[in-house]
Design a protein around this motif. Structure first.
Motif, mmCIF file in Angstrom:
data_model
loop_
_atom_site.group_PDB
_atom_site.id
_atom_site.type_symbol
_atom_site.label_atom_id
_atom_site.label_comp_id
_atom_site.label_asym_id
_atom_site.label_seq_id
_atom_site.Cartn_x
_atom_site.Cartn_y
_atom_site.Cartn_z
ATOM 1 N N HIS A 70 -12.521 -12.839 -9.967
ATOM 2 C CA HIS A 70 -11.637 -12.960 -9.317
ATOM 3 C C HIS A 70 -10.736 -12.003 -9.420
ATOM 4 N N HIS A 71 -10.856 -11.245 -11.214
ATOM 5 C CA HIS A 71 -10.288 -10.004 -11.304
ATOM 6 C C HIS A 71 -11.179 -9.225 -11.750
ATOM 7 N N CYS A 72 -11.324 -7.831 -11.512
ATOM 8 C CA CYS A 72 -11.843 -6.645 -12.340
ATOM 9 C C CYS A 72 -11.564 -5.328 -11.682
ATOM 10 N N HIS A 73 -12.146 -4.398 -12.253
ATOM 11 C CA HIS A 73 -11.903 -2.298 -11.865
ATOM 12 C C HIS A 73 -13.364 -2.123 -11.801
ATOM 13 N N GLY A 74 -13.593 -0.947 -11.356
ATOM 14 C CA GLY A 74 -14.960 0.156 -11.159
ATOM 15 C C GLY A 74 -14.964 0.056 -12.414
ATOM 16 N N VAL A 75 -15.357 1.032 -12.440
ATOM 17 C CA VAL A 75 -16.391 1.362 -13.468
ATOM 18 C C VAL A 75 -16.460 3.155 -13.918
ATOM 19 N N VAL A 76 -16.674 3.827 -14.459
ATOM 20 C CA VAL A 76 -16.676 5.161 -15.031
ATOM 21 C C VAL A 76 -18.310 5.841 -13.949
ATOM 22 N N ALA A 77 -18.410 6.764 -13.335
ATOM 23 C CA ALA A 77 -19.499 6.750 -12.515
ATOM 24 C C ALA A 77 -20.030 8.131 -13.132
ATOM 25 N N ASP A 94 -24.284 -5.660 -6.790
ATOM 26 C CA ASP A 94 -25.164 -6.823 -5.777
ATOM 27 C C ASP A 94 -23.503 -7.682 -5.783
ATOM 28 N N GLY A 95 -23.761 -7.860 -4.360
ATOM 29 C CA GLY A 95 -22.678 -9.665 -4.115
ATOM 30 C C GLY A 95 -21.674 -8.620 -3.330
ATOM 31 N N GLU A 96 -21.202 -9.450 -2.791
ATOM 32 C CA GLU A 96 -19.842 -9.225 -1.851
ATOM 33 C C GLU A 96 -18.774 -8.952 -3.048
ATOM 34 N N VAL A 97 -17.871 -7.306 -2.518
ATOM 35 C CA VAL A 97 -16.392 -6.356 -3.552
ATOM 36 C C VAL A 97 -14.980 -6.869 -2.460
ATOM 37 N N ARG A 98 -14.442 -8.000 -2.584
ATOM 38 C CA ARG A 98 -13.075 -7.541 -2.482
ATOM 39 C C ARG A 98 -12.194 -7.062 -2.489
ATOM 40 N N GLU A 99 -10.558 -6.899 -2.173
ATOM 41 C CA GLU A 99 -9.906 -6.253 -2.752
ATOM 42 C C GLU A 99 -8.668 -6.714 -2.871
ATOM 43 N N ARG A 155 -1.765 -3.532 4.447
ATOM 44 C CA ARG A 155 -3.418 -3.408 3.885
ATOM 45 C C ARG A 155 -3.484 -4.827 2.958
ATOM 46 N N ALA A 156 -2.909 -6.082 3.472
ATOM 47 C CA ALA A 156 -3.052 -7.105 3.148
ATOM 48 C C ALA A 156 -4.358 -7.649 4.364
ATOM 49 N N GLY A 157 -4.353 -7.575 5.749
ATOM 50 C CA GLY A 157 -5.428 -8.929 6.401
ATOM 51 C C GLY A 157 -6.353 -7.751 5.899
ATOM 52 N N ASN A 158 -6.679 -6.853 5.194
ATOM 53 C CA ASN A 158 -8.241 -7.072 4.526
ATOM 54 C C ASN A 158 -8.533 -6.953 3.748
ATOM 55 N N ALA A 159 -7.040 -7.809 1.888
ATOM 56 C CA ALA A 159 -7.606 -8.027 0.672
ATOM 57 C C ALA A 159 -7.888 -9.646 0.971
ATOM 58 N N VAL A 160 -8.016 -10.119 -0.488
ATOM 59 C CA VAL A 160 -8.003 -11.389 -0.984
ATOM 60 C C VAL A 160 -7.021 -12.292 -1.532
ATOM 61 N N GLY A 161 -6.085 -10.472 -2.552
ATOM 62 C CA GLY A 161 -5.096 -11.093 -3.023
ATOM 63 C C GLY A 161 -4.505 -10.005 -3.536
ATOM 64 N N LEU A 162 -3.448 -10.376 -4.396
ATOM 65 C CA LEU A 162 -2.577 -9.084 -4.229
ATOM 66 C C LEU A 162 -2.257 -9.268 -6.145
ATOM 67 N N LYS A 163 -2.091 -8.102 -6.285
ATOM 68 C CA LYS A 163 -1.621 -8.296 -7.937
ATOM 69 C C LYS A 163 -0.190 -7.360 -8.473
ATOM 70 N N THR A 164 0.054 -7.606 -9.818
ATOM 71 C CA THR A 164 1.868 -6.635 -10.099
ATOM 72 C C THR A 164 1.671 -6.775 -11.729
ATOM 73 N N LEU A 190 -2.737 -15.358 0.071
ATOM 74 C CA LEU A 190 -2.811 -14.559 -0.293
ATOM 75 C C LEU A 190 -2.243 -14.833 -1.690
ATOM 76 N N PRO A 191 -2.537 -15.483 -3.112
ATOM 77 C CA PRO A 191 -2.500 -15.553 -4.060
ATOM 78 C C PRO A 191 -2.006 -14.221 -4.745
ATOM 79 N N LEU A 192 -0.912 -14.326 -5.663
ATOM 80 C CA LEU A 192 -0.655 -13.495 -6.535
ATOM 81 C C LEU A 192 -0.839 -12.802 -7.537
#
Ligand SMILES: [Zn+2]
Length: 352
Positions: free
Chosen positions: A11-18, A108-113, A145-154, A202-204
């Motif tokens: 439920h919380h991760c980031h991208g990788v160095v390509a 693999d799998g679903e990726v949400r923002e 942006r909220a309409g397509n997101a799964v959550g918010l982060k601060t 959306l959870p914060l």
């Protein structure tokens, strides 16, 4: 172990160095400090657990590990490590470490923002300039942006600390900065995130606990959120406390006290390595089982996503084996707990 094979929602991760990385480039990403190194609990974990995914023997030395990683290429190494996590849903914080499409190309799998509030506000300020007050523009952009997101982060913990002022009104005067650090703006921004989060379901997420050297750790204790949590209890949105170490017991208390609080040990588990079982046990002293979420907080290196998963499986699996052996819990209840933390609690918390 009971945790083997259960599907994970990260439920919380980031991208990788390509890109392929040399040893200094790889080691820099092995730390939250200025200089990482294989000479650490995390470095041992890479050699022990990630080496076999790249067809090496466990504990392969760093040179051998990096040579094999280069031979496979970053894309193949990344695909193998991410697949080996057993994750079927990834919630990606796109405010740091790359976007959703890039990550979806290797995972693999679903990726949400997950939308990072400070990143979005700073982008809006850069676009509208410093002549006008940007608060309405920020709200409009966040709604967009909220309409397509799964959550918010601060990451307010990094910028002014978790003891930010609670306010629903933007300040009258502002010094606009490229990087927001003004507590009055940040307090308003977090309040806005909580309101729009409640409206959109959306959870914060809050960064809490340890992090890189921009952080003053004494301002990242989740107990500093107590007034904010009182103010948002019953407002309809959930608050997810991320990472938490060394304040994971404080976070567990908050989850115990407030129904809308969730917590995870992402980032913490890979870093504490062998001690993951103990840290999980401490969090579960007080945290209701429905409040614990799985995350890796993997960032930059897919090794971190993988270690998040493998050490979580091992840590929680060993803890529950102990509880079953001591007749504290039935196997059926332990299985339910594993599924809840692995993915079920995320499904009920993130409703979009
Ligand atoms: Zn993160």
């Amino acid at each position: 172990m009971l945790t083997d094979g259960v599907a994970l929602t990260d439920h919380h991760c980031h991208g990788v160095v390509a890109a392929d990385l040399d040893r200094p480039g790889f080691e820099r990403l092995l730390s939250e400090g200025r200089r990482g190194s294989f000479d650490s609990a995390l470095g041992l974990a890479v050699r022990r657990w990630c080496a076999p995914i790249l067809d090496l023997e466990p504990h392969a030395d760093p040179e051998r590990y990096l040579a094999r990683r280069a031979e496979l290429g970053w894309r193949e190494a990344t695909t193998r490590l991410l697949r080996a996590t057993g994750t079927t849903r990834w919630f990606l914080d796109t405010g740091f470490g790359g976007g959703r499409a890039e990550f979806a190309a290797v995972a693999d799998g679903e990726v949400r923002e997950i939308v990072r509030l400070e990143h979005l506000a700073e982008q809006v300020i850069a676009e509208v300039g410093t002549e006008t007050m940007p608060f309405e523009d920020i709200e409009t952009a966040l709604r967009g942006r909220a309409g397509n997101a799964v959550g918010l982060k601060t990451i307010v913990a990094y910028r002014c600390g978790l003891d930010f002022p609670l306010t629903d009104t933007p300040p009258d005067t502002i010094t606009l900065e490229r990087r927001l650090t003004d507590p009055a703006i940040l307090g308003w921004l977090v309040g806005l995130g909580a309101r729009i989060g409640a409206e959109f379901g959306l959870p914060l997420q809050f960064h809490t606990g340890f992090g890189d050297t921009d952080l003053r750790l004494q301002h990242a204790d989740p107990l500093l959120l107590t007034d904010f949590l009182r103010a948002t209890a019953g407002a309809g949105s959930s608050v997810a406390l991320l990472h938490c170490w060394p304040f994971h017991r404080n976070a567990a208390y908050l989850a115990h006290a407030f129904d809308h609080v969730r917590l995870d040990l992402g980032l913490t588990i890979p870093y504490v390595g062998q001690r993951a079982t103990t840290v999980l046990a401490e969090a579960l002293e007080l945290a209701p089982f429905h409040s614990m979420l799985y995350s890796s907080d993997g960032c930059g290196l897919p090794e971190l996503h993988y270690l998040g998963a493998v050490l979580w499986r091992r840590g929680l699996g060993r803890l529950l084996d102990e509880w079953i052996a001591e007749d504290i819990i039935t196997t059926a209840d332990a299985e339910r707990l594993v599924t809840a933390v692995a993915n079920g609690n995320a499904t009920s918390t993130y409703r979009n």
